[in-house]
Design an enzyme around this catalytic site. Structure first.
Site, short mmCIF file in Angstrom:
data_model
loop_
_atom_site.label_atom_id
_atom_site.label_comp_id
_atom_site.label_asym_id
_atom_site.label_seq_id
_atom_site.Cartn_x
_atom_site.Cartn_y
_atom_site.Cartn_z
N HIS A 169 -3.86 5.95 3.45
CA HIS A 169 -4.51 4.75 2.94
C HIS A 169 -3.87 3.47 3.47
O HIS A 169 -4.55 2.55 3.94
CB HIS A 169 -4.46 4.77 1.41
N SER A 218 -11.02 -1.01 -0.97
CA SER A 218 -9.73 -0.98 -0.27
C SER A 218 -9.91 -1.26 1.22
O SER A 218 -8.99 -1.74 1.88
CB SER A 218 -9.05 0.38 -0.44
N ASP A 243 0.85 -1.19 0.00
CA ASP A 243 0.00 0.00 0.00
C ASP A 243 0.89 1.25 0.00
O ASP A 243 1.98 1.22 -0.57
CB ASP A 243 -0.94 -0.02 1.21
#
Length: 721
Positions: free
Chosen positions: A173, A503, A100
């Site tokens: 994220h 996600s 990520d």
């Protein structure tokens, strides 16, 4: 007199001390142990502490029985174990690798309080770089690497004044996904008081290894493959990848290529289905050796209603927390009437005329730019608040955001009604009422509109997505580098953020896969996925079908796959559909891949057997996607063969098909399967006889094997093309 020997045992699922109740020297001789469990650290996956104890014991011994369970004098149980089993119980570490944007190591979600030593199986490293050193890792965050060579080759050197050339997460994220999969327990978590409570990852005792592959300019295939290469070398057990693969053939898809290598090493790879829904054929990451995860909602919402000057109220959602609106109705304007730009209704940067929005609440249409950016545009133009209205593309799906100004999002129907008021009233007024956090929302879960949908555009006979998991308004850890909106103009800093996407659903399944791997170390990635799929649910408690928020109707296997994951049931699925490397190679032969194409994936000198008939329909997948060609006309017959492996107690299973479908006749042979021992395998064949139907006709059903204790379910999707 009994002689006691004590040693500390660390389980993935919590702490326990073990007291040996007798000394016996023979290697395989069983000894009685009293196992002390930290009941307060029981993972949420277990409904009762005895289930946790039983799972812990089964993870090291298939035959050992609990003699007693204790709940007053101690928390734990007694059992008989061999020396080897006791040593295995001493450490059951699972390592989840996350590809990520990196990690914010200071997040409380990566605290290592109470964790034992780094697992001996770990071969990885904690790399230093910009704003990151090896000391940022600990017994929770055991590894951190970054991969930027492909990125820098394409776009030039990384500007370290804008992003860290290291594993540090400047985006948020990656911290969010890693803490969702395996974050430690954190009390008092919330975003500005919203969703207040205890935050925990799916596998709170798992270890985390982070591989930063995504940068400001994107995620490059060469970096992703290099990270997967290292993760395999490092000895992770699960790979969580909340990033998109392509829609190209598997031998051209770098994620599929890397995932095949991981599968060969016994590593489960969990990937996002994509956020391109609700259109058909919008999936990514469709390879059958990848676990593909769509998104559903939780039973929690953040209501913020629109109150109009005509007395009408409309429901919306928001995560705004800041200076309140004045306690009165305010002037209301449509962005499309406060601009000289043709797309001014979308509140794009620089499109609003300040004189027309200053001191007013502005209605913006959703689309093109980020939802939170629209709020920033309104604020910069002097607006006091925003109503964000969905268009047909998003329907009634509501996603909450931590806007920079008082704002709420409403569905298309409400938006249209609000616009009618705006356009008809000469002096429209409005205010927004923020109502905090509400739980118990029904129906829940529903399939998110953004969640990508099937059919599978590469191999129509493999049903994707595999399942759905929570992916809407998910609270998890966040970076300290940017605010909750991610906008440069957002000065706020938070420890936790609430965001949405596949996600977010992907790491839920990654963490659950880690828990299953800890409970069943001998299970293959296919067996773990099978357990999650065959125990997933497709109905609410009132027996109504799961809904699709995009249509307001029942969702289908093209939307939810096998259904919504059920962690507790997945621990004991009864039967599993297992797959080996050889099975996947046979699948590639059935696709008529050339030797060189197969070698790209398998990296071996495997050749398809010219004398053998390979069929895609024989891949031992836990679901069925059946395709009839309308050009052939008349009756079509397709046969699918499957093999079930017993991982539960002995029993006889009977098959059922529901509902009955007039378009296709479904028959199963044999109709009963009897298992007398663990790991016993039994095969069956399903025959689908389709009637003549127009192109783009679809029919759905469900096949279940049940012995009264376990129900092993598989979705069926039939298409006429």
């Amino acid at each position: 007199m009994e002689v006691f020997k004590r040693f500390i045992i660390l389980l993935l699922l919590g702490f326990c001390h073990v007291s040996m109740a007798a000394t016996l020297e023979k290697k395989n001789q069983r000894k009685t142990y009293i196992v002390h469990m930290a009941k307060s650290q029981m993972p949420a996956i277990f409904q009762h502490h005895t289930h946790w104890y039983d799972s812990s014991l089964k993870s090291v011994s298939g035959s050992a029985k609990m003699i007693y369970t204790y709940d007053n004098v101690i928390h734990g149980f007694s059992t008989q174990l061999t020396n080897e089993e006791a040593q295995q119980l001493q450490s059951q570490p699972v390592i989840i690798g996350v590809l990520d944007t990196g990690v914010w190591p200071e997040s409380k979600s990566f605290a290592d309080t109470g964790l034992g030593p780094i697992p001996r199986s770990w071969k990885g490293a904690c790399e230093s770089g910009t704003n990151f050193s090896s000391s940022n890792c600990n017994r929770k965050l055991i590894g951190a690497r970054y991969f930027a060579d492909g990125y820098e080759t394409a776009l030039g050197r990384i500007d370290t004044s804008k992003e860290s050339k290291s594993p540090r997460d400047d985006d948020g994220h990656g911290t969010h996904t890693a803490s969702t999969a395996a974050g430690s327990v954190v009390d008092g978590a919330s975003l500005f008081g919203y969703a207040a409570g205890t935050a925990r990852g799916m596998a709170t005792r798992a270890r985390v290894a982070v591989y930063k592959v995504c940068w400001i300019g994107g995620c490059f295939s060469s970096d992703i493959l290099a990270a997967m290469e290292k993760a395999i070398e490092d000895n992770v057990n699960v790979l969580s990848m909340s990033l998109g693969g392509g829609m190209s053939d598997y031998y051209r898809d770098s994620v599929a290529i890397g995932a095949f290598a991981a599968m060969e090493k016994g590593i489960l790879v969990s990937c996002s289905a994509g956020n391109a829904g609700p259109g058909a054929f919008s999936l990514s990451n469709m390879a059958p050796w990848i676990t593909t995860v769509g998104a559903g909602t939780l039973d929690r919402d953040f209501p913020a209603s629109v109150s109009l000057g005509n007395g009408r109220n409309y429901s919306g959602v928001s995560l705004y927390r800041g200076s309140p609106l004045p306690g009165k109705l305010l002037p209301f304007v449509y962005a499309g009437n406060a601009t000289n730009a043709t797309n001014g209704n979308l509140c794009m940067m620089g499109t609003l005329i300040p004189e027309k929005v200053a001191g007013k609440i502005v209605l913006c249409d959703r689309g093109m730019n980020a939802r939170v950016q629209k709020g920033a545009v309104v604020k910069a133009a002097g607006g006091l608040g925003m109503v964000l209205a969905n268009t047909a593309a998003n329907g009634e799906e509501l996603v909450a955001d931590a806007h920079l100004l008082p704002a709420t999002a409403v569905g298309q129907k409400s938006g249209d009604s609000i616009k009618s008021y705006l356009f008809s009233d000469p002096n429209p007024t409005v205010t927004i009422l923020f109502e905090g956090t509400k739980v118990g929302i029904e129906p829940s879960p529903v399939v998110a509109a953004f969640s990508s949908r099937g059919p599978n555009s590469i191999t129509a006979e493999v049903l994707k997505p595999d399942m759905i998991a929570p992916g809407v308004n998910i609270l998890a850890g966040w970076t300290g580098a940017v605010g909750p909106t991610g906008l440069a103009t957002d000065p706020r800093r938070v420890e936790f953020n609430i965001i949405s996407g596949t996600s977010m659903s992907c790491p839920h399944v990654s963490g659950l896969a880690g828990l299953l791997k800890a409970a069943h170390p001998e299970w293959s990635p296919a067996a773990i996925r099978s357990a999650l799929m065959t125990t997933a649910y497709t109905e609410y408690k009132n027996k109504q079908k799961l809904q699709d928020i995009a249509t307001g109707k029942a969702s289908t296997p093209f939307d939810h796959g096998a259904g919504h994951v059920d962690p507790v049931s997945a621990l004991n699925p009864g039967l599993v559909y297992d797959l080996t490397v050889e099975d996947y190679l046979g699948f590639l032969c059935a696709l008529n891949y050339t030797e060189s194409q197969i070698r790209i994936l398998a990296k071996s000198n495997f050749s398809c057997d010219a004398s053998k008939k390979y069929r895609v329909t024989d891949l031992n997948y836990p679901s069925f996607a059946v395709n009839f060609d309308t050009l052939t006309g008349g009756s079509n017959v397709v046969k699918y063969t499957r093999t079930l492996t017993n991982v539960g107690s002995p029993g006889t299973y009977k098959v059922s098909i529901s509902p009955g479908t007039p378009e296709v006749k479904i028959s199963v042979e044999p109709q009963t399967l009897s298992f007398s021992q663990a790991n016993e395998k039994k095969s069956y064949t399903v025959t689908f006889t389709g009637s003549s139907q127009p192109s783009n006709t679809f029919s759905f059903a469900r096949l279940e094997w049940s012995n009264g204790k376990y129900t092993v379910g598989s979705p069926i999707a039939v298409s006429w093309t």
